[in-house]
Design a protein around this motif. Structure first.
Motif, short mmCIF file in Angstrom:
data_model
loop_
_atom_site.label_atom_id
_atom_site.label_comp_id
_atom_site.label_asym_id
_atom_site.label_seq_id
_atom_site.Cartn_x
_atom_site.Cartn_y
_atom_site.Cartn_z
N GLN A 240 51.15 -30.06 14.05
CA GLN A 240 50.53 -29.80 15.34
C GLN A 240 49.07 -29.39 15.20
O GLN A 240 48.72 -28.60 14.33
N ILE A 241 48.25 -29.96 16.09
CA ILE A 241 46.86 -29.53 16.24
C ILE A 241 46.84 -28.61 17.45
O ILE A 241 46.85 -29.07 18.59
N SER B 127 39.39 -26.19 13.94
CA SER B 127 40.72 -26.45 14.50
C SER B 127 41.73 -25.44 13.97
O SER B 127 41.51 -24.82 12.92
N LEU C 78 45.76 -25.44 12.92
CA LEU C 78 46.77 -26.45 12.55
C LEU C 78 48.05 -25.75 12.13
O LEU C 78 48.04 -24.67 11.57
N ASP D 91 52.44 -26.63 10.83
CA ASP D 91 53.55 -27.54 10.54
C ASP D 91 54.80 -26.71 10.25
O ASP D 91 54.70 -25.55 9.82
N LEU E 58 51.53 -28.48 5.51
CA LEU E 58 50.44 -29.36 5.92
C LEU E 58 49.91 -30.12 4.71
O LEU E 58 49.88 -29.61 3.59
N LEU F 17 43.86 -33.16 6.63
CA LEU F 17 43.19 -33.32 7.92
C LEU F 17 41.99 -34.25 7.72
O LEU F 17 41.17 -34.03 6.83
N SER G 97 50.36 -23.14 8.09
CA SER G 97 49.39 -23.01 9.18
C SER G 97 48.04 -22.64 8.59
O SER G 97 47.96 -21.98 7.55
N LEU H 231 45.90 -35.66 11.51
CA LEU H 231 46.57 -34.65 10.68
C LEU H 231 47.86 -35.21 10.10
O LEU H 231 48.65 -35.82 10.82
N ASP I 34 51.29 -34.13 7.44
CA ASP I 34 51.97 -33.09 6.67
C ASP I 34 52.42 -33.65 5.33
O ASP I 34 52.22 -34.84 5.04
#
Length: 243
Positions: free
Chosen positions: A139-140, A161, A163, A165, A169, A172, A199, A224, A226
Motif C-alpha cells: 500500500q501507498i 511517501s 508505504l 505491506d 516491502l 519503490l 512499513s 511499489l 513487495d
C-alpha cells in the motif's frame, strides 16, 4: 553445474570430502540407488524444507551428503549435511532450516550423494519451486511532493511517501513522466530498495539538470512492489512543469 555446487558445499564444510570418484558403478558392482521423495514439484514458502530420501544398495550403504540451494537469483547453498547410512535399504527424513534473511522464492535444487561399502558412489539432483502464497498488494498510504523540477542543479524536487505491506516491502520506483493529455516518456526514474521492511517513510530528492526541457509538463507516478512480487501504483493528481 553439479560439480560447482559440490565445490560450494565443500568450501562451507572443509572437513568433508565431496569426491565424485566411482559415481555410476559397474554391472557387477552397482552404485547406490537414490530416490528423492521430497522436496519435489512446487512448495509453499516456509521457514524449513521437508527432506525425505530413500536409498538402496546391493552391498551396504555407508553415507550420504545432502545439499539444498537456490537456482533463481544465483547459486546460494542454504543447507549442507553429511550423515551415516547402513544396511541394504535406508531412508533419511529431516527439515532443512531456511535462513531468515534468504529469499528462496523461485527455482531451487536438492543434490544428494550416497556411498556404499564397495566404494561406489551415486549423485542425484532434483529441482523444485518455492512459491510465496502472499497475494496481498503493498500500500501507498500517502504521497506528496515539495519544491520544483528545474534546470538549476541547486534546486531540488522532493518526492516523499508512506508505504506499507503485510509482510515485506521490496522496491519503490519513482517516475516523472511527460504529460500531454496522456502519459508519455520518462523524464526521470529511480528505484529504491526497501530492504524487506513492513512499513517505511520514503523521501527522495531529485536535483535539477540542464537536460530537462523548460516548460515540459509532467506527472509523478509511484510503482511499489513487495518481496512476493505483488505491486501497486499511484499517479499523483497534480500536474507539474519544468522551470
Amino acid at each position: 553445474m553439479m560439480k560447482s555446487r559440490f565445490l560450494l558445499a565443500s568450501l562451507a564444510v572443509l572437513s568433508l570430502s565431496l569426491s565424485s570418484c566411482g559415481v555410476g558403478g559397474t554391472e557387477e558392482n552397482p552404485s547406490p540407488i537414490i530416490s528423492i521423495i521430497s522436496p519435489s514439484d512446487t512448495l509453499n514458502l516456509s521457514d524449513s524444507i521437508e527432506v525425505h530420501i530413500v536409498y538402496s544398495d546391493d552391498s551396504g550403504l555407508t553415507f550420504t551428503e545432502v545439499t539444498l540451494g537456490t537456482e533463481s537469483g544465483g547459486n546460494t547453498v542454504y543447507h549442507f549435511s553429511q550423515r551415516g547410512l547402513s544396511g541394504l535399504n535406508d531412508e533419511l527424513r529431516f527439515n532443512a532450516i531456511v535462513p531468515d534473511a534468504l529469499n528462496i522464492v523461485g527455482r531451487n535444487y536438492i543434490l544428494v550423494k550416497a556411498g556404499d561399502e564397495d566404494g561406489q558412489e551415486s549423485i542425484l539432483e532434483q529441482s523444485f519451486v518455492v512459491q510465496d502464497t502472499d497475494l496481498e498488494k503493498p500500500q501507498i498510504l500517502r504521497a506528496q511532493t515539495n519544491g520544483v523540477l528545474s534546470q538549476n542543479p541547486n534546486v531540488l524536487f522532493e518526492v516523499s511517501s508512506i508505504l506499507q505491506d503485510n509482510k515485506a516491502l521490496g522496491e519503490l520506483k519513482i517516475r516523472l513522466i511527460e504529460w500531454n493529455g496522456s502519459l508519455g516518456s520518462d523524464i526521470y526514474s529511480h528505484s529504491i530498495d526497501l530492504g524487506g521492511q513492513s512499513s517505511t517513510s520514503s523521501s527522495h530528492a531529485i536535483p535539477g539538470s540542464s537536460s530537462y526541457q523548460a516548460g515540459t509538463s509532467f506527472k509523478v507516478k509511484l510503482e511499489l512492489k513487495d518481496a512476493a512480487g505483488n505491486s501497486s501504483e499511484y499517479l499523483l493528481p497534480d500536474l507539474y512543469n519544468v522551470l
